[in-house]
Scaffold this motif. Structure first.
Motif, PDB file in Angstrom:
ATOM      1  N   UNK A  49       0.829  -1.197   0.000  1.00  0.00           N
ATOM      2  CA  UNK A  49       0.000   0.000   0.000  1.00  0.00           C
ATOM      3  C   UNK A  49       0.870   1.255   0.000  1.00  0.00           C
ATOM      4  N   UNK A  50       0.652   2.122  -0.998  1.00  0.00           N
ATOM      5  CA  UNK A  50       1.375   3.405  -1.101  1.00  0.00           C
ATOM      6  C   UNK A  50       2.872   3.201  -0.917  1.00  0.00           C
ATOM      7  N   UNK A  51       3.410   2.172  -1.553  1.00  0.00           N
ATOM      8  CA  UNK A  51       4.804   1.794  -1.319  1.00  0.00           C
ATOM      9  C   UNK A  51       5.779   2.881  -1.755  1.00  0.00           C
ATOM     10  N   UNK A  52       5.583   3.432  -2.943  1.00  0.00           N
ATOM     11  CA  UNK A  52       6.523   4.424  -3.446  1.00  0.00           C
ATOM     12  C   UNK A  52       6.464   5.724  -2.650  1.00  0.00           C
TER      13      UNK A  52
ATOM     14  N   UNK B 159       8.934   5.816   1.052  1.00  0.00           N
ATOM     15  CA  UNK B 159      10.379   5.571   1.076  1.00  0.00           C
ATOM     16  C   UNK B 159      11.072   6.674   1.873  1.00  0.00           C
ATOM     17  N   UNK B 160      11.827   6.272   2.891  1.00  0.00           N
ATOM     18  CA  UNK B 160      12.600   7.205   3.699  1.00  0.00           C
ATOM     19  C   UNK B 160      13.897   7.554   2.960  1.00  0.00           C
TER      20      UNK B 160
ATOM     21  N   UNK C 156       6.758  20.737   1.159  1.00  0.00           N
ATOM     22  CA  UNK C 156       7.941  19.935   0.902  1.00  0.00           C
ATOM     23  C   UNK C 156       7.642  18.448   0.930  1.00  0.00           C
ATOM     24  N   UNK C 157       8.285  17.693   0.056  1.00  0.00           N
ATOM     25  CA  UNK C 157       8.132  16.237  -0.007  1.00  0.00           C
ATOM     26  C   UNK C 157       9.370  15.608   0.604  1.00  0.00           C
ATOM     27  N   UNK C 158       9.238  15.109   1.822  1.00  0.00           N
ATOM     28  CA  UNK C 158      10.378  14.566   2.556  1.00  0.00           C
ATOM     29  C   UNK C 158      10.539  13.063   2.407  1.00  0.00           C
ATOM     30  N   UNK C 159       9.531  12.377   1.872  1.00  0.00           N
ATOM     31  CA  UNK C 159       9.587  10.923   1.703  1.00  0.00           C
ATOM     32  C   UNK C 159       9.100  10.564   0.308  1.00  0.00           C
ATOM     33  N   UNK C 160       9.382   9.326  -0.111  1.00  0.00           N
ATOM     34  CA  UNK C 160       8.877   8.832  -1.380  1.00  0.00           C
ATOM     35  C   UNK C 160       9.826   9.078  -2.543  1.00  0.00           C
ATOM     36  N   UNK C 161       9.598   8.312  -3.614  1.00  0.00           N
ATOM     37  CA  UNK C 161      10.340   8.492  -4.867  1.00  0.00           C
ATOM     38  C   UNK C 161       9.344   8.900  -5.942  1.00  0.00           C
ATOM     39  N   UNK C 162       9.763   9.719  -6.924  1.00  0.00           N
ATOM     40  CA  UNK C 162       8.843  10.174  -7.968  1.00  0.00           C
ATOM     41  C   UNK C 162       8.243   9.003  -8.745  1.00  0.00           C
ATOM     42  N   UNK C 163       6.913   8.939  -8.805  1.00  0.00           N
ATOM     43  CA  UNK C 163       6.251   7.875  -9.551  1.00  0.00           C
ATOM     44  C   UNK C 163       6.223   8.222 -11.034  1.00  0.00           C
TER      45      UNK C 163
ATOM     46  N   UNK D   9      15.665   0.133  -1.820  1.00  0.00           N
ATOM     47  CA  UNK D   9      15.140   0.418  -0.483  1.00  0.00           C
ATOM     48  C   UNK D   9      14.629  -0.857   0.198  1.00  0.00           C
ATOM     49  N   UNK D  10      14.047  -1.778  -0.582  1.00  0.00           N
ATOM     50  CA  UNK D  10      13.465  -3.006  -0.020  1.00  0.00           C
ATOM     51  C   UNK D  10      14.451  -4.172   0.014  1.00  0.00           C
ATOM     52  N   UNK D  11      15.679  -3.949  -0.386  1.00  0.00           N
ATOM     53  CA  UNK D  11      16.637  -5.052  -0.458  1.00  0.00           C
ATOM     54  C   UNK D  11      16.826  -5.792   0.862  1.00  0.00           C
ATOM     55  N   UNK D  12      16.792  -5.119   2.046  1.00  0.00           N
ATOM     56  CA  UNK D  12      16.933  -5.890   3.292  1.00  0.00           C
ATOM     57  C   UNK D  12      15.807  -6.898   3.506  1.00  0.00           C
ATOM     58  N   UNK D  13      14.601  -6.590   3.026  1.00  0.00           N
ATOM     59  CA  UNK D  13      13.486  -7.529   3.150  1.00  0.00           C
ATOM     60  C   UNK D  13      13.779  -8.798   2.365  1.00  0.00           C
TER      61      UNK D  13
END
Length: 215
Positions: free
Chosen positions: A8-11, A14-15, A59-66, A78-82
């Motif tokens: 849900x709202x993954x993109x 992102x921190x 300001x947009x402090x989180x997320x990557x441009x969709x 970002x999800x590589x540790x999972x």
């Protein structure tokens, strides 16, 4: 068993600081390339405009441009540790952007130990997995399916009950429990028939050259 998890709202979650740390510490991106990516992520603003009215910029402090080329790639970083956690627990997986699949073989599905591990395999996704878009598919012989599907209407993944479906669409291909692809062939044929009828409705508006152009 194939378990498809849609986040849900993954993109949008992102921190930036964690993403830059992963790029530097795990993927070796440093100095100028790292500064480029930091500049790409930070300093963005957004606002809403309707007609002549416009909200104040925020300001947009989180997320990557969709919709960007880098968006899915940065999200995968970002999800590589999972993915490392899943592999450490002995499961196979496949990830495409914000859609992740878990693959379990038959003996693992019957094992209570793996049930426990599957419930904790992706703890970071507990609040982001979408149960209405996530589903599971049990694949096997007729006898295997008769035993498994009758006793397993759903599976629990990170605290979310994921329903067991009769078929699942994976990257455009419809898979069924016996991997016959009958449902996929019917879906493609139905889509082709729909578009053929649509073309017939506008055929009289097309020139001969346009009508003969390849799709």
């Amino acid at each position: 068993m194939l378990i498809g998890l849609d986040l849900l709202a993954a993109f949008d979650t992102v921190n930036h600081r964690l993403l830059l740390d992963h790029l530097q510490l795990e993927f070796g991106v440093t100095e100028t390339p790292l500064n480029w990516l930091q500049s790409y992520l930070e300093g963005r603003t957004q606002y809403i405009k309707m007609g002549q009215h416009q909200s104040a910029a925020t300001g947009v402090d989180v997320g990557v441009p969709q919709g960007s080329v880098l968006g899915p790639l940065l999200f995968a970083v970002y999800c590589s540790p999972v993915a490392n956690i899943i592999a450490h627990l002995g499961m196979q997986y496949h990830q495409y952007a914000d859609y992740m699949q878990l693959h379990l073989i038959r003996w693992a599905v019957r094992s209570r130990g793996v049930y426990h591990r599957r419930q904790t395999v992706v703890p970071a996704e507990q609040s982001t997995a979408q149960p209405y878009k996530s589903e599971a598919l049990i694949i096997g012989t007729t006898n295997q399916l008769r035993v498994m599907t009758s006793s397993m209407p759903s599976v629990s993944v990170a605290g979310v009950d994921v329903p067991v479906a009769d078929d699942m669409k994976v990257l455009g291909v419809v898979l069924d429990r016996r991997l016959t692809l009958h449902k996929d062939v019917s879906t493609v044929a139905r889509s082709c028939n729909y578009h053929s009828l649509a073309i017939q409705h506008i055929r009289h508006l097309l020139t001969t050259e346009l009508a003969q152009m390849p799709a």
